[in-house]
Design a protein around this motif. Structure first.
Motif, PDB file in Angstrom:
ATOM      1  N   GLY A  56      64.351  62.373  19.168  1.00  0.00           N
ATOM      2  CA  GLY A  56      65.141  63.274  18.301  1.00  0.00           C
ATOM      3  C   GLY A  56      64.800  64.742  18.557  1.00  0.00           C
ATOM      4  O   GLY A  56      63.896  65.064  19.336  1.00  0.00           O
ATOM      5  N   ARG A  57      65.556  65.622  17.882  1.00  0.00           N
ATOM      6  CA  ARG A  57      65.303  67.074  18.038  1.00  0.00           C
ATOM      7  C   ARG A  57      63.859  67.392  17.683  1.00  0.00           C
ATOM      8  O   ARG A  57      63.140  68.050  18.434  1.00  0.00           O
ATOM      9  CB  ARG A  57      66.260  67.878  17.129  1.00  0.00           C
ATOM     10  CG  ARG A  57      67.668  68.015  17.648  1.00  0.00           C
ATOM     11  CD  ARG A  57      68.570  68.752  16.660  1.00  0.00           C
ATOM     12  NE  ARG A  57      68.845  67.920  15.499  1.00  0.00           N
ATOM     13  CZ  ARG A  57      69.838  67.032  15.416  1.00  0.00           C
ATOM     14  NH1 ARG A  57      70.659  66.883  16.431  1.00  0.00           N
ATOM     15  NH2 ARG A  57      70.026  66.298  14.328  1.00  0.00           N
ATOM     16  N   MET A  58      63.403  66.961  16.507  1.00  0.00           N
ATOM     17  CA  MET A  58      62.030  67.239  16.104  1.00  0.00           C
ATOM     18  C   MET A  58      61.046  66.384  16.900  1.00  0.00           C
ATOM     19  O   MET A  58      59.938  66.824  17.211  1.00  0.00           O
ATOM     20  CB  MET A  58      61.850  67.006  14.595  1.00  0.00           C
ATOM     21  CG  MET A  58      62.223  68.202  13.739  1.00  0.00           C
ATOM     22  SD  MET A  58      61.361  69.721  14.214  1.00  0.00           S
ATOM     23  CE  MET A  58      59.657  69.266  13.939  1.00  0.00           C
ATOM     24  N   ASN A  83      59.294  71.252   4.423  1.00  0.00           N
ATOM     25  CA  ASN A  83      59.190  72.292   5.448  1.00  0.00           C
ATOM     26  C   ASN A  83      57.718  72.503   5.784  1.00  0.00           C
ATOM     27  O   ASN A  83      56.912  72.776   4.906  1.00  0.00           O
ATOM     28  CB  ASN A  83      59.821  73.600   4.963  1.00  0.00           C
ATOM     29  CG  ASN A  83      60.093  74.545   6.109  1.00  0.00           C
ATOM     30  OD1 ASN A  83      59.183  74.899   6.842  1.00  0.00           O
ATOM     31  ND2 ASN A  83      61.342  74.941   6.275  1.00  0.00           N
ATOM     32  N   MET A  84      57.382  72.345   7.071  1.00  0.00           N
ATOM     33  CA  MET A  84      55.976  72.391   7.496  1.00  0.00           C
ATOM     34  C   MET A  84      55.565  73.776   7.981  1.00  0.00           C
ATOM     35  O   MET A  84      54.492  73.933   8.561  1.00  0.00           O
ATOM     36  CB  MET A  84      55.738  71.384   8.629  1.00  0.00           C
ATOM     37  CG  MET A  84      56.038  69.943   8.286  1.00  0.00           C
ATOM     38  SD  MET A  84      54.586  69.141   7.586  1.00  0.00           S
ATOM     39  CE  MET A  84      55.260  67.531   7.151  1.00  0.00           C
ATOM     40  N   SER A  85      56.424  74.797   7.777  1.00  0.00           N
ATOM     41  CA  SER A  85      56.049  76.123   8.283  1.00  0.00           C
ATOM     42  C   SER A  85      55.209  76.880   7.254  1.00  0.00           C
ATOM     43  O   SER A  85      55.374  76.706   6.042  1.00  0.00           O
ATOM     44  CB  SER A  85      57.300  76.942   8.620  1.00  0.00           C
ATOM     45  OG  SER A  85      57.922  77.410   7.448  1.00  0.00           O
ATOM     46  N   ALA A  90      56.784  71.723  14.132  1.00  0.00           N
ATOM     47  CA  ALA A  90      55.969  70.749  14.869  1.00  0.00           C
ATOM     48  C   ALA A  90      54.492  71.154  14.838  1.00  0.00           C
ATOM     49  O   ALA A  90      53.605  70.322  14.614  1.00  0.00           O
ATOM     50  CB  ALA A  90      56.472  70.637  16.306  1.00  0.00           C
ATOM     51  N   ARG A  91      54.230  72.450  15.011  1.00  0.00           N
ATOM     52  CA  ARG A  91      52.836  72.916  14.962  1.00  0.00           C
ATOM     53  C   ARG A  91      52.263  72.699  13.568  1.00  0.00           C
ATOM     54  O   ARG A  91      51.104  72.327  13.399  1.00  0.00           O
ATOM     55  CB  ARG A  91      52.746  74.399  15.358  1.00  0.00           C
ATOM     56  CG  ARG A  91      52.849  74.634  16.856  1.00  0.00           C
ATOM     57  CD  ARG A  91      52.307  76.021  17.222  1.00  0.00           C
ATOM     58  NE  ARG A  91      52.944  77.068  16.446  1.00  0.00           N
ATOM     59  CZ  ARG A  91      54.088  77.673  16.785  1.00  0.00           C
ATOM     60  NH1 ARG A  91      54.686  77.343  17.904  1.00  0.00           N
ATOM     61  NH2 ARG A  91      54.617  78.610  16.024  1.00  0.00           N
ATOM     62  N   GLY A  92      53.087  72.906  12.548  1.00  0.00           N
ATOM     63  CA  GLY A  92      52.644  72.660  11.166  1.00  0.00           C
ATOM     64  C   GLY A  92      52.286  71.204  10.960  1.00  0.00           C
ATOM     65  O   GLY A  92      51.284  70.882  10.297  1.00  0.00           O
TER      66      GLY A  92
END
Ligand code: NDP
Ligand SMILES: O=C(O)C1=N[C@H](C(=O)O)C[C@H](O)C1
Length: 270
Positions: free
Chosen positions: A13-15, A126-128, A242-244
């Motif tokens: 997938g995109r993520m 949201n992981m940001s 992704a980094r989050g």
């Protein structure tokens, strides 16, 4: 300490592709598995090749059980049904489950809570860092202003997003409601159409825009008499989320089972 062994589910997938790149780029993590749904055309392909970073020797599989057995954590940005199923597998394997999937129902959330009795679950719409800071600011501003200030939340995402409003918009709505000391479900206005009548004092409105390739824009508007405050976040690239998620996995290592939020990971909790 040895590297944390991570799995990416929904790896085509995109993520999923952004997560594969983030796991490989991060220090202290190794990709040990990549899962896709049964029948997905990408099964058998290498996760690194799909993510555009070259061969990693990690082929996509739909056989999750043996992969979960050799991992310390799983990064999951898929669908609500898949996330609930993966939460049961992660709980059985006692590995950390990092959940970015949005659009979860109350029943799905209850099942995640049940899984969190046996393993660490970190869930966030949201992981940001930016959005989690924004949520903390929205809560403070909402607490400082009374209902003379109307709260509206506007979000825009790419044309392929399937849930609305976004998980982030819901998070921001919850933050605003918490700041005001009200329950979001009693004051949320999800759509407006036709002769709606005047705005009800204290409502929190949501507006959803979809189009193009927008990664994720969120604005919280506090509209008062003769003045307006707008707090805005713009996500420019999925690598941010992704980094989050990788950061959350490393934070989860060795922690007590339970359901945590990204605000806990970032030290922004109450
Ligand atoms: N919390 C955050 O920070 C963020 C959350 N998101 C959320 O992440 C989710 C995914 O977004 P996005 O990557 O854009 O969506 P995609 O549709 O691109 O990716 C989802 C992937 O999961 C796969 N999948 C579906 N069911 C299963 C299953 N049972 N087992 C394994 N894989 C499965 C899909 O396969 P197929 O397409 O073949 O069905 C697809 O490859 C959404 O809920 C989105 O809102 C997104 C960005 C940031
Ligand atoms: O589906 C997406 O793309 C995104 N989903 C999350 C959400 O629903 O808020 C986070 C991000 O805005 C991108």
């Amino acid at each position: 300490m040895t590297d944390m062994r991570l799995i990416v589910v929904g790896a085509a997938g995109r993520m999923g592709r952004a997560l594969v790149r983030a796991v490989v780029e991060a220090e202290g993590t190794t990709l040990v598995g990549a899962i896709e749904r049964e029948g997905a055309p990408e099964l058998g392909q290498d996760a690194g090749m799909l993510a555009g970073i070259g061969e990693l020797g990690v082929p996509l599989t739909d056989d999750a059980l043996p992969v979960f057995a050799r991992a310390d954590g799983v990064l999951d940005f898929t669908t609500p049904a898949a996330t609930v199923a993966f939460s049961e597998l992660a709980a059985q394997a006692r590995i950390a489950h990092i959940v970015g999937t949005t659009g979860l129902s109350a029943d799905d959330l209850a099942r995640l809570e049940a899984a969190a009795r046996h393993a660490v679950v970190v869930r966030s719409g949201n992981m940001s860092l930016g959005v989690n800071l924004l949520a903390a600011m929205v809560r403070k501003v909402a607490a400082a202003l009374d209902a003379d200030f109307d709260i509206e939340i506007v979000e825009m995402h790419h044309r392929n997003k399937v849930d609305a409003p976004s998980g982030t918009a819901l998070m921001l709505g919850e933050a605003a409601a918490a700041g005001r000391g009200i329950a979001l479900e009693d004051h949320a206005v999800w759509t407006r159409h036709g002769h709606t009548g005047a705005r009800r004092r204290g409502d929190i409105g949501f507006q959803t825009l979809r189009g193009g390739s927008v990664v994720g824009d969120h604005t919280v508007i506090f509209a008062g008499p003769h003045e307006r405050i707008e707090l805005r976040h713009v996500a420019e690239d999925r690598s941010l989320f992704a980094r989050g998620a990788v950061k959350a996995a490393l934070w989860a290592r060795g922690r007590k089972p339970g359901l945590y939020a990204m605000a806990d990971v970032l030290g922004l909790g109450d």
